[in-house]
Design an enzyme around this catalytic site. Sequence first.
Site, short mmCIF file in Angstrom:
data_model
loop_
_atom_site.label_atom_id
_atom_site.label_comp_id
_atom_site.label_asym_id
_atom_site.label_seq_id
_atom_site.Cartn_x
_atom_site.Cartn_y
_atom_site.Cartn_z
CD GLU A 1 -2.70 -1.29 2.48
OE1 GLU A 1 -3.64 -0.50 2.65
OE2 GLU A 1 -2.38 -2.16 3.32
CB SER B 1 -5.28 -1.11 -0.40
OG SER B 1 -5.10 0.13 0.26
CE1 TYR C 1 -6.81 3.84 -2.61
CE2 TYR C 1 -6.20 1.58 -3.11
CZ TYR C 1 -6.53 2.56 -2.20
OH TYR C 1 -6.57 2.25 -0.86
NE ARG D 1 -13.13 2.90 5.39
CZ ARG D 1 -12.02 2.55 4.75
NH1 ARG D 1 -11.04 3.40 4.56
NH2 ARG D 1 -11.87 1.31 4.31
CG ASP E 1 -14.47 -0.89 5.65
OD1 ASP E 1 -14.74 0.31 5.84
OD2 ASP E 1 -13.40 -1.27 5.15
CD GLU F 1 -10.97 -4.72 6.01
OE1 GLU F 1 -9.94 -4.02 6.07
OE2 GLU F 1 -11.14 -5.63 5.20
CG ASN G 1 -9.98 0.08 7.13
OD1 ASN G 1 -9.23 -0.51 6.39
ND2 ASN G 1 -11.30 -0.13 7.12
N GLY H 1 -7.46 5.61 4.51
CA GLY H 1 -6.99 6.55 3.49
C GLY H 1 -7.35 7.98 3.82
#
Length: 331
Positions: A13, A175, A241, A280, A282, A294, A296, A300
């Site tokens: 990443e 990612s 991305y 964050r 998900d 999961e 984070n 990002g």
Amino acid sequence: MKIAVLMGGTSAERDVSLASGLAITKALRERGHEVSVVDTAAGFVAQAEEQDLLPGGVKSAPPENLDRALPLIDIGQIEQLRNAEIAFLALHGGDGEDGTVQALLELVGVPYTGSGPLGSGIAMDKDVTKRLLRDSQVPTLPWRVARWPDFTYDPDTIEDLVGMPCIVKPARGGSSVGIHVVNDRAELEAAVRDASQYDREVMIERFAKGRELTVGILDDQALPPVEIRPKKGIYDYESKYTPGMTEYLCPAPLDEEVVAQVQAYALRAFKVLKLRGYARIDFILAKEQLFCLEANTLPGMTATSLLPKGAAATGIDFPELCDRIVRQAAR
């Protein structure tokens, strides 16, 4: 404040981390902070050379054959880091997100953004994360793990307890690097073999078709959910991305009851995983049932990333978001 933004490194990443770090650096300078850039694969980066770190932006596939990162002790000796009032962690994957860098910063006495070593390590490990979620009554999908050195698994168990189709992915990573949707046994072995390139553990998880949602946490408050609609089916590295390959809706068009429930689950996950600062979480909404996928700990952080989208929906623009994260770490 004097801030060192840590970015780059040599995980898969790296490019995403550089994009986050450069965006954060620009935003913090707009807010009047004195900012230094530290690439954990190379050391201090002079301001005149910062834009050379990521020419052309994030590519549609992760970088390969990266050079070895600086030894952690060398990172700790970088003057711009040791003299910083705050280290802003813009690292994704690898040492930067698994708690290792966080532990180093505590040893050298530099405050930093985001979760501590324990929470970072827990959230980085999807297997441990899901065990804690399950025990805390946060719904999560059935899974099994294939482990190094031989990554063996029982196909009958996978079909009976996980089911087909299923998702195969590295147990520690982000990612969507190394992720596969597997439709039958014939595809499973190759998917596990590919994912094993990225980690010593590979997760095999039930695939649930539904609406992909994410909830940012900031200052112990849940932000409005973001709905993610990839145009090619799966929200993989390319979809994340490559401009135009995914549609984002924020706030997500959900009933008030669903919004309240997903935010409550996100906050519960945040607490049980021992996270702090910001993160964050998900989810997938499948057949009116929410499942947590999961967490984070260092999501990002470009101006168009998911956490900033949730913050923007509450009136917090990107420079203010970065500034709030810094001041939160200072407290």
